[in-house]
Design an enzyme around this catalytic site. Structure first.
Site, PDB file in Angstrom:
ATOM      1  N   GLU A 136       0.841  -1.203   0.000  1.00 48.65           N
ATOM      2  CA  GLU A 136       0.000   0.000   0.000  1.00 48.65           C
ATOM      3  C   GLU A 136       0.871   1.245   0.000  1.00 48.65           C
ATOM      4  O   GLU A 136       2.075   1.156   0.184  1.00 48.65           O
ATOM      5  CB  GLU A 136      -0.849   0.026   1.294  1.00 48.65           C
ATOM      6  CG  GLU A 136      -1.820  -1.112   1.405  1.00 48.65           C
ATOM      7  CD  GLU A 136      -2.350  -1.288   2.824  1.00 48.65           C
ATOM      8  OE1 GLU A 136      -2.134  -0.398   3.664  1.00 48.65           O
ATOM      9  OE2 GLU A 136      -2.970  -2.325   3.068  1.00 48.65           O
ATOM     10  N   LYS A 165       2.046   4.760   1.823  1.00 43.39           N
ATOM     11  CA  LYS A 165       2.094   5.293   3.181  1.00 43.39           C
ATOM     12  C   LYS A 165       1.668   6.758   3.107  1.00 43.39           C
ATOM     13  O   LYS A 165       2.432   7.626   2.691  1.00 43.39           O
ATOM     14  CB  LYS A 165       3.483   5.168   3.789  1.00 43.39           C
ATOM     15  CG  LYS A 165       3.485   5.598   5.248  1.00 43.39           C
ATOM     16  CD  LYS A 165       4.760   5.215   5.955  1.00 43.39           C
ATOM     17  CE  LYS A 165       4.638   5.454   7.457  1.00 43.39           C
ATOM     18  NZ  LYS A 165       4.516   6.868   7.791  1.00 43.39           N
ATOM     19  N   ASP A 209       0.653  10.456   4.117  1.00 40.99           N
ATOM     20  CA  ASP A 209       1.297  11.345   5.071  1.00 40.99           C
ATOM     21  C   ASP A 209       0.241  12.263   5.667  1.00 40.99           C
ATOM     22  O   ASP A 209       0.015  13.366   5.194  1.00 40.99           O
ATOM     23  CB  ASP A 209       2.387  12.143   4.353  1.00 40.99           C
ATOM     24  CG  ASP A 209       3.434  12.634   5.322  1.00 40.99           C
ATOM     25  OD1 ASP A 209       3.343  12.290   6.512  1.00 40.99           O
ATOM     26  OD2 ASP A 209       4.336  13.354   4.889  1.00 40.99           O
ATOM     27  N   TYR A 264      -8.360   7.815   3.727  1.00 40.03           N
ATOM     28  CA  TYR A 264      -8.201   6.458   3.201  1.00 40.03           C
ATOM     29  C   TYR A 264      -8.151   5.478   4.368  1.00 40.03           C
ATOM     30  O   TYR A 264      -7.411   5.705   5.333  1.00 40.03           O
ATOM     31  CB  TYR A 264      -6.891   6.306   2.421  1.00 40.03           C
ATOM     32  CG  TYR A 264      -6.999   6.720   0.975  1.00 40.03           C
ATOM     33  CD1 TYR A 264      -8.057   6.301   0.172  1.00 40.03           C
ATOM     34  CD2 TYR A 264      -6.006   7.521   0.402  1.00 40.03           C
ATOM     35  CE1 TYR A 264      -8.138   6.674  -1.153  1.00 40.03           C
ATOM     36  CE2 TYR A 264      -6.080   7.899  -0.936  1.00 40.03           C
ATOM     37  CZ  TYR A 264      -7.152   7.469  -1.703  1.00 40.03           C
ATOM     38  OH  TYR A 264      -7.228   7.833  -3.009  1.00 40.03           O
ATOM     39  N   CYS A 268      12.018  48.220 -10.433  1.00 38.20           N
ATOM     40  CA  CYS A 268      12.082  46.877 -11.007  1.00 38.20           C
ATOM     41  C   CYS A 268      13.527  46.486 -11.325  1.00 38.20           C
ATOM     42  O   CYS A 268      14.232  47.236 -11.995  1.00 38.20           O
ATOM     43  CB  CYS A 268      11.233  46.825 -12.280  1.00 38.20           C
ATOM     44  SG  CYS A 268      11.398  45.273 -13.170  1.00 38.20           S
ATOM     45  N   CYS A 312      13.627  46.344 -15.446  1.00 38.90           N
ATOM     46  CA  CYS A 312      13.442  47.489 -16.341  1.00 38.90           C
ATOM     47  C   CYS A 312      13.532  48.831 -15.611  1.00 38.90           C
ATOM     48  O   CYS A 312      13.409  49.877 -16.227  1.00 38.90           O
ATOM     49  CB  CYS A 312      12.104  47.380 -17.067  1.00 38.90           C
ATOM     50  SG  CYS A 312      10.697  47.707 -15.983  1.00 38.90           S
ATOM     51  N   CYS A 342       5.890  45.518 -10.669  1.00 38.86           N
ATOM     52  CA  CYS A 342       6.602  46.438 -11.546  1.00 38.86           C
ATOM     53  C   CYS A 342       5.547  47.137 -12.388  1.00 38.86           C
ATOM     54  O   CYS A 342       4.625  46.499 -12.906  1.00 38.86           O
ATOM     55  CB  CYS A 342       7.550  45.634 -12.431  1.00 38.86           C
ATOM     56  SG  CYS A 342       8.024  46.510 -13.926  1.00 38.86           S
ATOM     57  N   CYS A 350       8.495  46.211 -19.753  1.00 33.75           N
ATOM     58  CA  CYS A 350       9.453  45.435 -18.956  1.00 33.75           C
ATOM     59  C   CYS A 350       9.759  44.113 -19.664  1.00 33.75           C
ATOM     60  O   CYS A 350       8.865  43.321 -19.964  1.00 33.75           O
ATOM     61  CB  CYS A 350       8.864  45.167 -17.575  1.00 33.75           C
ATOM     62  SG  CYS A 350       9.892  44.121 -16.539  1.00 33.75           S
TER      63      CYS A 350
HETATM   64  S1  IVH Z   1      -0.819   0.313   9.029  1.00 35.70           S
HETATM   65  C1  IVH Z   1      -0.280  -1.892  12.950  1.00 35.70           C
HETATM   66  N1  IVH Z   1      -0.951   1.352   6.619  1.00 35.70           N
HETATM   67  O1  IVH Z   1       1.853   5.348   9.291  1.00 35.70           O
HETATM   68  C2  IVH Z   1      -0.188  -1.186  11.661  1.00 35.70           C
HETATM   69  N2  IVH Z   1      -0.279   2.772   8.413  1.00 35.70           N
HETATM   70  O2  IVH Z   1       3.403   4.022  12.066  1.00 35.70           O
HETATM   71  C3  IVH Z   1      -0.839   0.134  11.704  1.00 35.70           C
HETATM   72  N3  IVH Z   1       0.158   5.084   7.731  1.00 35.70           N
HETATM   73  O3  IVH Z   1       0.690   6.717  11.936  1.00 35.70           O
HETATM   74  C4  IVH Z   1      -0.545   1.028  10.604  1.00 35.70           C
HETATM   75  N4  IVH Z   1      -0.310   4.816   5.603  1.00 35.70           N
HETATM   76  O4  IVH Z   1      -1.197   6.479  10.341  1.00 35.70           O
HETATM   77  C5  IVH Z   1      -0.665   1.580   7.911  1.00 35.70           C
HETATM   78  N5  IVH Z   1      -1.147   2.134   4.423  1.00 35.70           N
HETATM   79  C6  IVH Z   1      -0.873   2.353   5.727  1.00 35.70           C
HETATM   80  C7  IVH Z   1      -0.470   3.616   6.207  1.00 35.70           C
HETATM   81  C8  IVH Z   1      -0.176   3.790   7.556  1.00 35.70           C
HETATM   82  C9  IVH Z   1       0.063   5.684   6.529  1.00 35.70           C
HETATM   83  C10 IVH Z   1       0.571   5.770   8.966  1.00 35.70           C
HETATM   84  C11 IVH Z   1      -0.258   5.459  10.176  1.00 35.70           C
HETATM   85  C12 IVH Z   1       0.703   5.479  11.310  1.00 35.70           C
HETATM   86  C13 IVH Z   1       2.018   5.310  10.670  1.00 35.70           C
HETATM   87  C14 IVH Z   1       2.572   3.951  11.007  1.00 35.70           C
END
Ligand code: IVH
Length: 689
Positions: A133, A135, A137, A242, A427, A430, A445, A451
Site C-alpha cells: 500500500e 504510506k 502522510d 483512506y 524593477c 526594467c 513592476c 518590462c
Molecule cells: S498500518 C499496525 N498502513 O503510518 C499497523 N499505516 O506508524 C498500523 N500510515 O501513523 C498502521 N499509511 O497512520 C498503515 N497504508 C498504511 C499507512 C499507515 C500511513 C501511517 C499510520 C501510522 C504510521 C505507522
C-alpha cells in the site's frame, strides 16, 4: 532552543562524559521538537532532521546501555492529548509500524528476510504474499461504527488514549456516517486523514491572499484541521481519508487476508486507495517500491513511503509484535520532501503580471528526489512572517510538480545580526517604479509590456500548451527573441520568418522551420484559448471559456461594461475589474486587433448562440472498458447530448474517466494523474440520474 546539529556520536570509543552530555542534549531537543510536532502541530524542523536526531540518540544508547533511561524519547510512543478534547481509550491499541530508512531496495529485501526467518521458512520455500500500500502522510484516525453508524472518531494520541474528534471528522464528506450493506455490531476502521496537494495549495493561496499564516505542508494542515477546536473552521479545511486497517471488531469474522479485508471496507462505502496490490516475495516488494517511486510526484497527495504487510491474517497472528510494532508490517520510505539548508541570498523575480517574487538562493540540497537550489518565498509579507534572513538555516519543501518553497526557518541558527530583506523600489529588470496596491500583498513592476521580464513571461504564457499551443517556443528562444529586440509584442510573433530564427544562436534550420510552422498553425484557435492566452490577471482557462461562451465575439468582450461582465458565470467584482482595466488600455486593444489582422481567428460558432448547454457543457470525458448496461456508442450519445465531449485519450484536460470491466491503461493513466474515475452509475448520476 539550540541548533539541532552536533557531532556524529555513534562511535563507541567516545568518552562517556561526552556521550552523556550529547545524550542529554539530544533528549532535550527531541522532547522540544516532539512537543512542537505532536501537541502544537507546528514543527520547527523537518521530519528527516528529527529522525536523524532520534537515530543518533538510539545509536548512543545502544553503544552505552547505561545511558538509557525510562523517560528517553526512544522509550515511548509520542503523542499527547490536547486540552479541549475528551480523551478516548482505544479498545485495541493503535500501534505504529517499524520504518525502514534504507530507501534503496535493500529495505524491502531485509523485511522479507526477517519475516521468513521468523516464520522458519527455508531457502527453497515458496514466496510469501504481501499486501502493499501507499504510506499516506497525514494523521491516523480510528472510526468507530456501531450497527453501521459512525459513533466516534479518535486520533491516535499515545496509542492507548486518543482525542475525541468526532465533530470535526463528521465534516469530511468522504467518510460515511453510515456504512453500506449489513454492518457488524462493532466495526472500528483505521486509516489516514490527509489533505490533497491541490486542496493544500488552494488553502495556502487563500491564507496568503488574506495575509494569514500559511501551513507548512499538507500533513500539518490536516492535523491542525482535525484538532481544531471549532468544527466550523475544521469544515472549511478540505480533508480526505483512506482506510487501511481495523481496530476493534465484534460480531464479524474478517476474511482471511488483509487485502480482502480492505475490499470489504470498500464495499461498505469507505474510501480505500486503489493504488494497492498483493505481490509475491522480496522481488514483488522491490517492484512496487520502484513503481510507486516513479509515480510519487504525479500522485494527488503526499506519501512518504510505501507499506508492506504480510497478507495472511493467520501469519500476522503468528508473527505478533515486538514492543509496540507488528513484526508483519514495515514502512519503506522515500527521500524526504522537506530538508534543511542554508539560505545564501534572496533575489527578486518579475512575473508575467509584473508581480515581484522573492526567490531564495539556497545551498543546493537533495529534497523530494532532486537537487534544489532555488525556492520561492512567495511575497514580502510571507517572508517577513517566516522571519527568514540571509544566512539562516531554512526548511525547503518540494513535493509533486509544485515549485519548491521555503516553508520556514529553523530557530536559533542565526549567528549575528542580519538586516531584514527589503523589496526594491524599482524593477530589477526594467527600472520602472515598483508599486503595491493599497491594502494588497503583492509588489508589482509598473513597466507593463515595456518590462522585458513581463514580455518574456507574457510570450511564454501566450505560447503555452493550454493557450495558443505553440510548440518549440520555450524559455531559451523567448529569451533570445526578447533580448535581441526581435519580438517586442505578441503580434510580432506572426511576422517571424525561418531565416530570422535560423540566424539565432543554437537554432538549426529544421527547428526554425518547425517553430514557424507551429506559429502559423496557432492562427486557427478557439476564442476561449485566445482570451486565456492574453494573460489577463485572474482570467484562467475556465473563466476564459465562460467569457467566450457569454460574449461570443472578442469585440463585445473588449467593450463590455463592469455590469455586463458581472453577468458572466463565476465572474465576481475582482475578475470583472481586472478584465475592464486590461481592455481600457489602448495598447492591449491594439494587440488584439493586430493579432486578428495577423490571421488569428476561430470558428464563430463557438460563440454564445452555439454554446453547448447541458449538464456536461465544457467537460471532456474518456470511456474505457465495458460498462454494465450501456454500449460505447450509447454512452457517447448520452454525454454529447448533455453538451460534453468524448476524447480518445486521458490527459490533464480530461474531467472524468468512465471505467467499466477490463478497463486498461486509460484507467491507470487517470489514477496516475488524478483524474476522477466514475463507473456507469457515477456517469448516470452526473447526467442527472
Ligand atoms: S498500518 C499496525 N498502513 O503510518 C499497523 N499505516 O506508524 C498500523 N500510515 O501513523 C498502521 N499509511 O497512520 C498503515 N497504508 C498504511 C499507512 C499507515 C500511513 C501511517 C499510520 C501510522 C504510521 C505507522
Amino acid at each position: 532552543m539550540q541548533a539541532p546539529s552536533g557531532p556524529q556520536a555513534s562511535d563507541a570509543d567516545r568518552l562517556p562524559a561526552a556521550a552523556t552530555t550529547r545524550v542529554e542534549q539530544l533528549r532535550a531537543l527531541l522532547h522540544h521538537h516532539a512537543h512542537r510536532y505532536y501537541v502544537l502541530d507546528a514543527p520547527e524542523i523537518p521530519d528527516a532532521e528529527y529522525d536523524r536526531l532520534f537515530h543518533e540518540l538510539q545509536a548512543l544508547e545502544t553503544a552505552h546501555p547505561a545511558l538509557r533511561t525510562p523517560d528517553s524519547p526512544t522509550q515511548r510512543v509520542l503523542g499527547r492529548v490536547l486540552d479541549g478534547f475528551e480523551p478516548v481509550r482505544h479498545a485495541v491499541p493503535m500501534l505504529s509500524i517499524r520504518t525502514e530508512t534504507d530507501t534503496t531496495e535493500g529495505g524491502a529485501i531485509a523485511f522479507d528476510a526477517r519475516v521468513r526467518r521468523e516464520l522458519g521458512r527455508a531457502e527453497g520455500d515458496p514466496a510469501l504474499d504481501y499486501a502493499v500500500e501507499l504510506k499516506f502522510d497525514g494523521l491516523a484516525i480510528n472510526l468507530r461504527y456501531e450497527d453501521g453508524v459512525l459513533v466516534r472518531a479518535a486520533t491516535r494520541g499515545d496509542g492507548e488514549t486518543g482525542e475525541d474528534v468526532t465533530q470535526n471528522i463528521r465534516t469530511i464528506g468522504q467518510i460515511p456516517l453510515r456504512l453500506q450493506g449489513a454492518a457488524p455490531p462493532v466495526l472500528e476502521v483505521r486509516g489516514e486523514v490527509y489533505m490533497r496537494r491541490d486542496d493544500f495549495e488552494r488553502l495556502n493561496e487563500r491564507q496568503r491572499e488574506r495575509g494569514d499564516k500559511t501551513f507548512v505542508n499538507p500533513r500539518n494542515a490536516a492535523a491542525g484541521a482535525v484538532r481544531q477546536l471549532d468544527p466550523a473552521i475544521a469544515a472549511q479545511r478540505p480533508l480526505s481519508f483512506y482506510a487501511y486497517g481495523l481496530g476493534e471488531v465484534r460480531g464479524w469474522e474478517p476474511p482471511s487476508t488483509h487485502s480482502a479485508t480492505l475490499d470489504t471496507l470498500a464495499a461498505h462505502g469507505l474510501p480505500v486507495c486503489a493504488d494497492r496490490a498483493v505481490v509475491q516475495g522480496a522481488a514483488g516488494l522491490v517492484a512496487f517500491h520502484h513503481r510507486i517511486a516513479q509515480r510519487r510526484d504525479a500522485l494527488p497527495f503526499d506519501i512518504d513511503g510505501v507499506v508492506y504487510k504480510v497478507d495472511s491474517l493467520e501469519l500476522q497472528r503468528r508473527l505478533g509484535f515486538v514492543t509496540r510494532e507488528p513484526r508483519w508490517a514495515v514502512a519503506h520510505k522515500y527521500p524526504a520532501q522537506e530538508q534543511m539548508t542554508r539560505l545564501n541570498g534572496i533575489e527578486v523575480q518579475v512575473g508575467r503580471t509584473g508581480k515581484l517574487t522573492p526567490v531564495a538562493k539556497l545551498e543546493p540540497v537533495f529534497v523530494g528526489g532532486t537537487t534544489v537550489s532555488n525556492a520561492t518565498l512567495h511575497n514580502l509579507f510571507e517572508l517577513r512572517r517566516k522571519g527568514v534572513r540571509v544566512g539562516d538555516t531554512v526548511i525547503v519543501r518540494r513535493a509533486g510538480d509544485v515549485i519548491p518553497e521555503v516553508v520556514g526557518r529553523v530557530p536559533g541558527t542565526r549567528a549575528a545580526y542580519v538586516p531584514n530583506f527589503r523589496m526594491p523600489t524599482h524593477c530589477p529588470v526594467c527600472d520602472s517604479p515598483v508599486q503595491r496596491e493599497p491594502g494588497g500583498i503583492d509588489h508589482r513592476c509598473t513597466g507593463g509590456l515595456y518590462c522585458a521580464a513581463q514580455r518574456k513571461q507574457a510570450l511564454l504564457h501566450f505560447a503555452g500548451r493550454r493557450a495558443m499551443d505553440i510548440e518549440g517556443l520555450g524559455d531559451k528562444l523567448v529569451e533570445q527573441l526578447v533580448d535581441g529586440g526581435i519580438v517586442r509584442t505578441l503580434p510580432d510573433l506572426y511576422t517571424l520568418g525561418v531565416a530570422k530564427l535560423a540566424a539565432l544562436e543554437r537554432m538549426a534550420d529544421k527547428s526554425a522551420a518547425n517553430v514557424v510552422a507551429a506559429i502559423a498553425a496557432s492562427r486557427q484557435t478557439t476564442m476561449a484559448r485566445f482570451i486565456f492566452a492574453l494573460g489577463i490577471r485572474h482570467v484562467g482557462e475556465a473563466t476564459a471559456r465562460d467569457l467566450a461562451r457569454h460574449f461570443g465575439g472578442i469585440d463585445r468582450l473588449m467593450d463590455a461594461s463592469l455590469d455586463e461582465l458581472l453577468q458572466v458565470n463565476d465572474v465576481g467584482p475582482v475578475v470583472a475589474h481586472s478584465i475592464r482595466t486590461f481592455f481600457e488600455q489602448p495598447h492591449h486593444r491594439e494587440i488584439v486587433h493586430a493579432l486578428r489582422a495577423a490571421g488569428v481567428g476561430w470558428d464563430e460558432h463557438e460563440g454564445a448562440a452555439a454554446a453547448p448547454a447541458g449538464l456536461l457543457a465544457g467537460k471532456t470525458l474518456v470511456l474505457t472498458g465495458t460498462l454494465p448496461t450501456l454500449t460505447r456508442d450509447e454512452a457517447r450519445a448520452l454525454i454529447e447530448a448533455a453538451g460534453g465531449k468524448v476524447a480518445g485519450s486521458v490527459s490533464k484536460k480530461t474531467h472524468f474517466v468512465v471505467a467499466g470491466e477490463e478497463a486498461g491503461s486509460k484507467l491507470d493513466k487517470a489514477r496516475e494523474i488524478g483524474v476522477p474515475v466514475l463507473d456507469e452509475a457515477g456517469l448516470r448520476a452526473l447526467l442527472g440520474g
